[in-house]
Design a protein around this motif. Sequence first.
Motif, PDB file in Angstrom:
ATOM      1  N   TYR A  15       0.816  -1.214   0.000  1.00  0.00           N
ATOM      2  CA  TYR A  15       0.000   0.000   0.000  1.00  0.00           C
ATOM      3  C   TYR A  15       0.853   1.268   0.000  1.00  0.00           C
ATOM      4  O   TYR A  15       0.347   2.360  -0.243  1.00  0.00           O
ATOM      5  CB  TYR A  15      -0.924   0.019   1.219  1.00  0.00           C
ATOM      6  CG  TYR A  15      -1.989  -1.047   1.183  1.00  0.00           C
ATOM      7  CD1 TYR A  15      -3.228  -0.801   0.614  1.00  0.00           C
ATOM      8  CD2 TYR A  15      -1.749  -2.316   1.700  1.00  0.00           C
ATOM      9  CE1 TYR A  15      -4.209  -1.780   0.568  1.00  0.00           C
ATOM     10  CE2 TYR A  15      -2.715  -3.307   1.671  1.00  0.00           C
ATOM     11  CZ  TYR A  15      -3.941  -3.036   1.097  1.00  0.00           C
ATOM     12  OH  TYR A  15      -4.916  -4.006   1.054  1.00  0.00           O
ATOM     13  N   LYS A  18       0.772   4.606  -2.454  1.00  0.00           N
ATOM     14  CA  LYS A  18      -0.462   4.484  -3.234  1.00  0.00           C
ATOM     15  C   LYS A  18      -1.541   5.305  -2.547  1.00  0.00           C
ATOM     16  O   LYS A  18      -1.535   5.476  -1.332  1.00  0.00           O
ATOM     17  CB  LYS A  18      -0.889   3.026  -3.350  1.00  0.00           C
ATOM     18  CG  LYS A  18       0.120   2.222  -4.139  1.00  0.00           C
ATOM     19  CD  LYS A  18      -0.277   0.808  -4.336  1.00  0.00           C
ATOM     20  CE  LYS A  18       0.803   0.131  -5.169  1.00  0.00           C
ATOM     21  NZ  LYS A  18       0.897  -1.262  -4.947  1.00  0.00           N
ATOM     22  N   GLU A  19      -2.470   5.822  -3.353  1.00  0.00           N
ATOM     23  CA  GLU A  19      -3.583   6.573  -2.786  1.00  0.00           C
ATOM     24  C   GLU A  19      -4.650   5.578  -2.357  1.00  0.00           C
ATOM     25  O   GLU A  19      -5.014   4.678  -3.126  1.00  0.00           O
ATOM     26  CB  GLU A  19      -4.149   7.555  -3.815  1.00  0.00           C
ATOM     27  CG  GLU A  19      -5.147   8.518  -3.210  1.00  0.00           C
ATOM     28  CD  GLU A  19      -5.607   9.567  -4.204  1.00  0.00           C
ATOM     29  OE1 GLU A  19      -6.095  10.610  -3.741  1.00  0.00           O
ATOM     30  OE2 GLU A  19      -5.518   9.341  -5.429  1.00  0.00           O
ATOM     31  N   TRP A  32      -2.398   9.535   0.429  1.00  0.00           N
ATOM     32  CA  TRP A  32      -1.284   8.714  -0.041  1.00  0.00           C
ATOM     33  C   TRP A  32      -0.596   8.084   1.162  1.00  0.00           C
ATOM     34  O   TRP A  32      -0.277   8.769   2.123  1.00  0.00           O
ATOM     35  CB  TRP A  32      -0.287   9.568  -0.809  1.00  0.00           C
ATOM     36  CG  TRP A  32      -0.870  10.122  -2.073  1.00  0.00           C
ATOM     37  CD1 TRP A  32      -1.527  11.311  -2.230  1.00  0.00           C
ATOM     38  CD2 TRP A  32      -0.888   9.491  -3.349  1.00  0.00           C
ATOM     39  NE1 TRP A  32      -1.933  11.456  -3.522  1.00  0.00           N
ATOM     40  CE2 TRP A  32      -1.554  10.356  -4.239  1.00  0.00           C
ATOM     41  CE3 TRP A  32      -0.386   8.279  -3.829  1.00  0.00           C
ATOM     42  CZ2 TRP A  32      -1.727  10.042  -5.589  1.00  0.00           C
ATOM     43  CZ3 TRP A  32      -0.564   7.981  -5.171  1.00  0.00           C
ATOM     44  CH2 TRP A  32      -1.236   8.853  -6.034  1.00  0.00           C
ATOM     45  N   ILE A  69      -7.334   0.549  -2.383  1.00  0.00           N
ATOM     46  CA  ILE A  69      -6.441   1.333  -3.237  1.00  0.00           C
ATOM     47  C   ILE A  69      -7.278   2.064  -4.275  1.00  0.00           C
ATOM     48  O   ILE A  69      -8.072   1.468  -4.992  1.00  0.00           O
ATOM     49  CB  ILE A  69      -5.381   0.440  -3.921  1.00  0.00           C
ATOM     50  CG1 ILE A  69      -4.456  -0.177  -2.860  1.00  0.00           C
ATOM     51  CG2 ILE A  69      -4.571   1.245  -4.937  1.00  0.00           C
ATOM     52  CD1 ILE A  69      -3.450  -1.169  -3.396  1.00  0.00           C
ATOM     53  N   ASN A  71      -5.681   4.799  -6.241  1.00  0.00           N
ATOM     54  CA  ASN A  71      -4.787   5.205  -7.312  1.00  0.00           C
ATOM     55  C   ASN A  71      -3.421   4.563  -7.058  1.00  0.00           C
ATOM     56  O   ASN A  71      -2.871   4.706  -5.973  1.00  0.00           O
ATOM     57  CB  ASN A  71      -4.687   6.739  -7.332  1.00  0.00           C
ATOM     58  CG  ASN A  71      -3.860   7.277  -8.467  1.00  0.00           C
ATOM     59  OD1 ASN A  71      -3.122   6.552  -9.127  1.00  0.00           O
ATOM     60  ND2 ASN A  71      -3.974   8.577  -8.697  1.00  0.00           N
ATOM     61  N   GLU A  72      -2.892   3.901  -8.063  1.00  0.00           N
ATOM     62  CA  GLU A  72      -1.592   3.237  -7.932  1.00  0.00           C
ATOM     63  C   GLU A  72      -0.440   4.242  -7.889  1.00  0.00           C
ATOM     64  O   GLU A  72       0.639   3.917  -7.415  1.00  0.00           O
ATOM     65  CB  GLU A  72      -1.363   2.269  -9.096  1.00  0.00           C
ATOM     66  CG  GLU A  72      -2.269   1.067  -9.084  1.00  0.00           C
ATOM     67  CD  GLU A  72      -1.886   0.039  -8.032  1.00  0.00           C
ATOM     68  OE1 GLU A  72      -0.700  -0.044  -7.663  1.00  0.00           O
ATOM     69  OE2 GLU A  72      -2.780  -0.684  -7.582  1.00  0.00           O
TER      70      GLU A  72
END
Length: 166
Positions: A15, A18-19, A32, A69, A71-72
């Motif tokens: 994680y 990541k957002e 984030w 998650i 946004n990657e």
Amino acid sequence: MNEWMKKGPLEWQNYTHKEVQVTASEKEYKGWVITTDPVSANIVLVNFLEDGSMSVTGIMGHAVQTVEIVNEGDHRVGEKLMHLFTSGDCKAYSSEDLEKKKNSLKRWLEKNHIPITEQGDLRRTLCVAGVLTIDPPYGPENCSSSNEIILSRVQDLVQGHLATSQ
């Protein structure tokens, strides 16, 4: 114990940078992920604000209900997050620069009759008389020893070297 707490550090690491959308204690948090504490499972989130500043939120691991998650992210976001908490005077050194600094310091210490060797797989750590180590980037703050007298004296020598080499 909730599902988040049952995961381990290796799973939490997925994680990082990541957002995410976190539900904890019936509240929603989005940001984030900078880090997750490996003992308490606490999550630290950062949000970048429009005025260029940031907000940091800590979420207690025991209160986490879901983590999703959103946004990657990409390489730029990862770099920005990694450098958020480094000081402004923190410099990145190339391996060539570090090698030059190491060799210069090693010559300086040898000139001052200090027994010095290199150790470690990459031979990056300098070792003084087997009781003190100096790690990159080879400043006084990078010296480590349990003998405070030797530590203080070698730090003074390293500081003297920095003063004469600048």
